[in-house]
Design an enzyme around this catalytic site. Structure first.
Site, short mmCIF file in Angstrom:
data_model
loop_
_atom_site.label_atom_id
_atom_site.label_comp_id
_atom_site.label_asym_id
_atom_site.label_seq_id
_atom_site.Cartn_x
_atom_site.Cartn_y
_atom_site.Cartn_z
N ASP A 197 0.93 -1.27 0.02
CA ASP A 197 -0.06 0.05 0.07
C ASP A 197 0.92 1.09 -0.12
O ASP A 197 0.85 2.11 0.76
CB ASP A 197 -0.81 0.11 1.27
CG ASP A 197 -1.99 1.19 1.21
OD1 ASP A 197 -2.28 1.71 0.09
OD2 ASP A 197 -2.56 1.25 2.12
N ASN A 202 1.67 6.91 3.62
CA ASN A 202 2.27 5.58 4.41
C ASN A 202 4.11 5.67 4.23
O ASN A 202 4.53 4.80 4.76
CB ASN A 202 1.88 4.36 3.86
CG ASN A 202 0.56 4.05 4.16
OD1 ASN A 202 0.03 4.59 5.09
ND2 ASN A 202 -0.06 3.46 3.38
N ASP A 215 2.01 1.22 7.79
CA ASP A 215 0.92 0.49 7.35
C ASP A 215 1.67 -0.25 6.51
O ASP A 215 1.10 -0.41 5.31
CB ASP A 215 0.11 1.70 6.56
CG ASP A 215 -1.32 1.23 6.43
OD1 ASP A 215 -1.58 0.01 6.95
OD2 ASP A 215 -2.21 1.81 5.66
#
Length: 270
Positions: A197, A202, A215
């Site tokens: 992701d 992030n 994350d």
């Protein structure tokens, strides 16, 4: 643009195994990428570092657990949050982590427009380093076959948030996204260790360099376009020139549009 992407809030109800660790902190709730769970930043305690707390119930508790396991593995390869406390019941999970220094790539792009090409170059360098980790060292599978099975289960369970689809797919159903993906298969894999992701929220940057990622619950071996597609899509908010710079900095002269389209469709279902 909401650079901070969080809002002050009162502390939530917590189990006793965590409550003592977070006493004296101010709380803010993250509004980005919660994926059915909650994320809080704990800050403002004199002499104490900032912390993050993730919470999930039901299937999201499994996602929180996946992240805890991957944080332990990734710590040998990149700077990631350190697990302070992890609690799990049959239906709930709490993950208390240290914060990584720096600002998110999104914050940097918004706050420093003149530095945007350098930020993209730093992201590309970090992504190349992540993708260079030997796949034999990674115990986690995240290839498109595995992700497709997860996506189908989410469609069948009716938990796909169609209201959160990208603008170009406004009004689509989850089944229409699924059918569009099937039309792009088969796809020849190019497996690397992926973040899973790799969005602007992030990745943390300090002094012009990426200092770590957060994350990481979807980290695993997958096609490199799993990461490239998500980052490319995020950079679209800042214009096509930065999207082009991503691929040139990464070392790809001709992006694979088929793989871009496939992984963006896949991401809609999570």
């Amino acid at each position: 643009m909401d650079v901070e992407r969080e809002h002050p809030c009162p502390p939530p109800s917590l189990p006793s195994g965590i409550a003592a660790d977070v006493a004296g902190y101010a709380w803010a709730r993250d509004t980005v990428g919660e994926s059915g769970g909650t994320v809080h930043r704990l800050h403002g305690k004199t002499g104490a570092p900032d912390l993050f707390l993730k919470y999930g119930r039901g299937t999201v508790a499994n996602d929180v657990t996946d992240e805890m396991v991957r944080l332990g593995w990734l710590a040998d390869h990149s700077q990631v949050p350190r697990v302070r406390t992890f609690l799990r019941t049959p239906n709930e999970a709490w993950l208390l982590m240290t914060a990584i220094p720096g600002r998110t790539a999104y914050q940097m792009l918004v706050a420093h427009p003149d530095d945007r090409p350098a930020v993209v170059a730093a992201l590309s360098l970090y992504l190349r380093q992540l993708h260079a980790i030997p796949t034999a060292a990674c115990p986690f599978n995240a290839d498109h076959g595995f992700r497709l099975s997860q996506a189908k289960a989410r469609i069948d369970a009716g938990v796909v948030d169609t209201d959160d689809f990208d603008e170009e797919r406004t009004g689509w159903t989850a089944d229409r996204v699924w059918d569009a993906m099937q039309a792009l298969l088969p796809m020849a894999p190019d497996p690397v260790v992926t973040h899973g992701d790799f969005s602007l929220d992030n990745i943390l940057i300090e002094d012009g360099a990426v200092v770590g990622c957060i994350d990481v619950g979807r980290t695993g071996i997958a096609d490199r376009y799993q990461d490239l597609a998500i980052l490319w899509n995020c950079l679209g908010e800042f214009g096509p020139a930065l999207q082009d710079r991503l691929f040139s900095s990464y070392g790809i002269s001709e992006p694979d549009k088929r793989k871009l389209d496939f992984h963006l469709l896949l991401d809609e279902l999570f």
